[in-house]
Scaffold this active site. Structure first.
Site, PDB file in Angstrom:
ATOM      1  N   ASP A   1       0.817  -1.219   0.000  1.00 35.05           N
ATOM      2  CA  ASP A   1       0.000   0.000   0.000  1.00 35.05           C
ATOM      3  C   ASP A   1       0.849   1.266   0.000  1.00 35.05           C
ATOM      4  O   ASP A   1       2.031   1.252   0.362  1.00 35.05           O
ATOM      5  CB  ASP A   1      -0.864   0.047   1.267  1.00 35.05           C
ATOM      6  CG  ASP A   1      -1.952  -1.005   1.256  1.00 35.05           C
ATOM      7  OD1 ASP A   1      -1.950  -1.860   0.351  1.00 35.05           O
ATOM      8  OD2 ASP A   1      -2.793  -0.965   2.166  1.00 35.05           O
TER       9      ASP A   1
ATOM     10  N   HIS B   1      -6.162   3.433  -3.618  1.00 32.86           N
ATOM     11  CA  HIS B   1      -6.053   3.605  -2.170  1.00 32.86           C
ATOM     12  C   HIS B   1      -6.347   5.058  -1.777  1.00 32.86           C
ATOM     13  O   HIS B   1      -5.805   5.549  -0.807  1.00 32.86           O
ATOM     14  CB  HIS B   1      -4.633   3.179  -1.754  1.00 32.86           C
ATOM     15  CG  HIS B   1      -4.426   2.969  -0.279  1.00 32.86           C
ATOM     16  ND1 HIS B   1      -5.276   2.204   0.501  1.00 32.86           N
ATOM     17  CD2 HIS B   1      -3.437   3.403   0.562  1.00 32.86           C
ATOM     18  CE1 HIS B   1      -4.816   2.188   1.751  1.00 32.86           C
ATOM     19  NE2 HIS B   1      -3.711   2.919   1.809  1.00 32.86           N
TER      20      HIS B   1
ATOM     21  N   HIS C   1       3.664  -2.355   3.047  1.00 34.55           N
ATOM     22  CA  HIS C   1       3.711  -0.994   2.496  1.00 34.55           C
ATOM     23  C   HIS C   1       5.031  -0.784   1.776  1.00 34.55           C
ATOM     24  O   HIS C   1       6.090  -0.881   2.407  1.00 34.55           O
ATOM     25  CB  HIS C   1       3.554   0.033   3.626  1.00 34.55           C
ATOM     26  CG  HIS C   1       2.219  -0.048   4.323  1.00 34.55           C
ATOM     27  ND1 HIS C   1       1.940  -0.994   5.282  1.00 34.55           N
ATOM     28  CD2 HIS C   1       1.091   0.691   4.161  1.00 34.55           C
ATOM     29  CE1 HIS C   1       0.686  -0.824   5.695  1.00 34.55           C
ATOM     30  NE2 HIS C   1       0.150   0.181   5.032  1.00 34.55           N
TER      31      HIS C   1
HETATM   32 NI    NI Z   1      -2.496   3.076   3.507  1.00 34.19          NI
END
Ligand code: NI
Length: 503
Positions: free
Chosen positions: A300, A350, A450
């Site tokens: 992400d 996102h 991430h």
């Molecule tokens: Ni995030």
């Protein structure tokens, strides 16, 4: 040739073409004139229906150097959109990992009607070209590989028909493999006269009168939608798949378990050959995650410049991943986003600013979510089919907006806490992230990471190595088992087939 009614085309796949394009279009006008000895009639071309018949207008295009991937916007038909996404990603990955630099992916509609749609994708790699088909049942929103067009009981007849054609032996033996690009099986498509084209190493034609009795109801709908295309529209509500639209393994598992009962219908024509009859292979598209231990890595908040280092690791390990891109970072690093797309990884949205959606105004939520399809379509030529809300925070109102933007909501089953630097940092954090991913993952799982953190990027290689050792296969989120049942606006935190309760 045992079956004089068949017309055999020229080899188009798996080898370099030197000045002898079999292309039915007049673009190859510089080709060498045919010699009189080779004046056998050429195979008919697959039908190409106007994309407008499925509401798709023009395809979007991702173009980087000599790589061009087209995508037809077919979000009105969710499982078709997902199948196209999975197929395009799989092709781009395989070719990128093989070092191929010249790639073209060209989807076309081979058949359209209110009942069924066939998407035929031409894939050019270097000088070679081949095809893949997606067969889609409109009423039940189900996508299959083209073998779903063939009655299981007629399977041996089809194999015999193909192997009996000139040059058909190899094509026939490839028929039993998993459908390309997940295996090597040829594509199936219809010509305007209703004949079936088997598009493998050779182009085999099976005339309409011969193929029609071998077709399933879906196959017949697709045949008629190729002969006489009509506009396709999704129903108000999708139904359950009709009987027969299941994998042969599922379908054949039940009867064999009860030997005392009357035997079920034979699975193949006994007249076809002396070989023991083999059942029709799997009709599901994608990796066989019912057999494999599939898991999806997700990253992400990127892309950042260093995401390219992660891409190198994924390429080296031949592991696909799914990236949930943040609008502000996409704006800062559009080239990196395109690189993720070109490498065949999946890209979801996102939001633009990483706001906590339930706390924002309705207008702001709409902007944060709907920017995804707009921004990514411009850069990649395709709109995202999956969305992940920042902090996993969503509510019914947010879900409505996600649904209106033709995305499914994807959470996770394994939170590696790679974002939490309060307890450990640096190499220790990387180690903690690896342990969490390796120890907490179950088949069908989705791992949260991430790519903005160096400690997380460093964890990718050991996670892939150690999970591979435990027998896991990496797939993208929409390749997880049960992806056919993704619905826009619904929330998933693991493979849809697991029916997990999500937050
Ligand atoms: Ni995030």
């Amino acid at each position: 040739m045992r079956h004089p009614g068949w017309v055999v085309g020229l080899t188009i796949a798996g080898m370099a073409l030197v000045g002898c394009s079999p292309s039915p279009t007049p673009t190859g006008s510089a080709a060498v004139p045919e010699s009189p000895q080779e004046s056998k009639p050429s195979a008919p071309a697959p039908v190409q229906v106007q994309p407008g018949m499925v509401g798709a207008q023009t395809p979007g295009v991702l173009s980087v150097d000599s790589i061009k991937a087209e995508t037809l916007p077919v979000a009105k038909f969710p499982a078709l959109a997902l199948a196209q996404e999975n197929l395009r990603g799989q092709v781009l990955r395989q070719l990128a990992w093989a070092g191929e630099k010249r790639i073209e992916i060209l989807p076309a509609i081979n058949s359209a009607s209110k009942d069924a749609i066939a998407l035929l994708v031409e894939i050019k790699a270097g000088d070679a070209s081949r095809y893949a088909t997606i067969a889609y049942d409109v009423a039940s929103n189900s996508a299959f590989n083209p073998l779903a067009m063939i009655e299981p009981t007629k399977w041996a007849e089809l194999v015999a028909a193909v192997s009996g054609a000139e040059g058909g032996d190899q094509v026939a033996s490839a028929l039993s493999e998993q459908a390309f690009p997940f295996g090597n099986a040829p594509a199936l498509a219809f010509a305007a006269d209703g004949s079936l084209l088997v598009l493998g190493d050779q182009r085999i034609v099976i005339p309409a009168e011969q193929i029609t009795p071998m077709l399933t109801p879906l196959g017949r709908k697709l045949q008629s939608g190729a002969v006489k295309p009509e506009k396709a529209e999704p129903p108000q509500k999708f139904s359950e798949p009709a009987p027969g639209l299941t994998d042969s393994r599922e379908a054949s598992a039940a009867p064999t378990a009860s030997p005392g009962q009357a035997s079920p219908a034979p699975t193949a024509s006994p007249t076809a050959s002396s070989e023991p009859s083999s059942p029709r292979p799997r009709i599901s598209l994608g990796p066989d995650c019912d057999k494999l231990k599939c898991v999806a890595l997700t990253f992400d908040d990127g892309p950042v410049a260093e995401t390219t280092d992660l891409l190198k690791v994924l390429r080296e390990k031949k592991a696909p991943a799914t990236f949930f891109a943040l609008g502000n970072n996409v704006k800062a690093h559009p080239g990196v986003l395109k690189e993720i797309g070109i490498e065949g990884h999946q890209i979801g949205w996102h939001t633009v600013t990483h706001g906590e959606l339930p706390r924002l105004s309705a207008d702001r939520v709409r902007t944060e979510v709907s920017s995804g399809p707009n921004t990514l379509s411009q850069l990649l030529g395709w709109a995202p089919v999956i969305f992940r809300p920042p902090y996993g925070a969503h509510n019914a109102k947010v879900d409505e907006v996600i649904k209106a933007n033709n995305m499914a909501n994807v959470m996770w089953s394994v939170d590696t806490k790679d974002w939490d630097k309060s307890r450990v940092q640096g190499a220790e954090l990387t180690q903690a992230v690896v342990s969490s991913a390796v120890n907490d993952t179950k088949p069908g799982g989705i791992i949260l990471l991430h790519d903005i953190h160096g400690t997380s990027r460093a964890a990718a290689a050991p996670i892939i190595d150690q999970l591979s050792k435990k027998g896991f296969t990496f797939v993208t989120v929409t390749e997880l088992p049960g992806w056919q049942h993704f619905a826009w606006g619904r929330t998933y935190c693991a493979a849809p087939s697991l029916k997990a309760t999500c937050f």
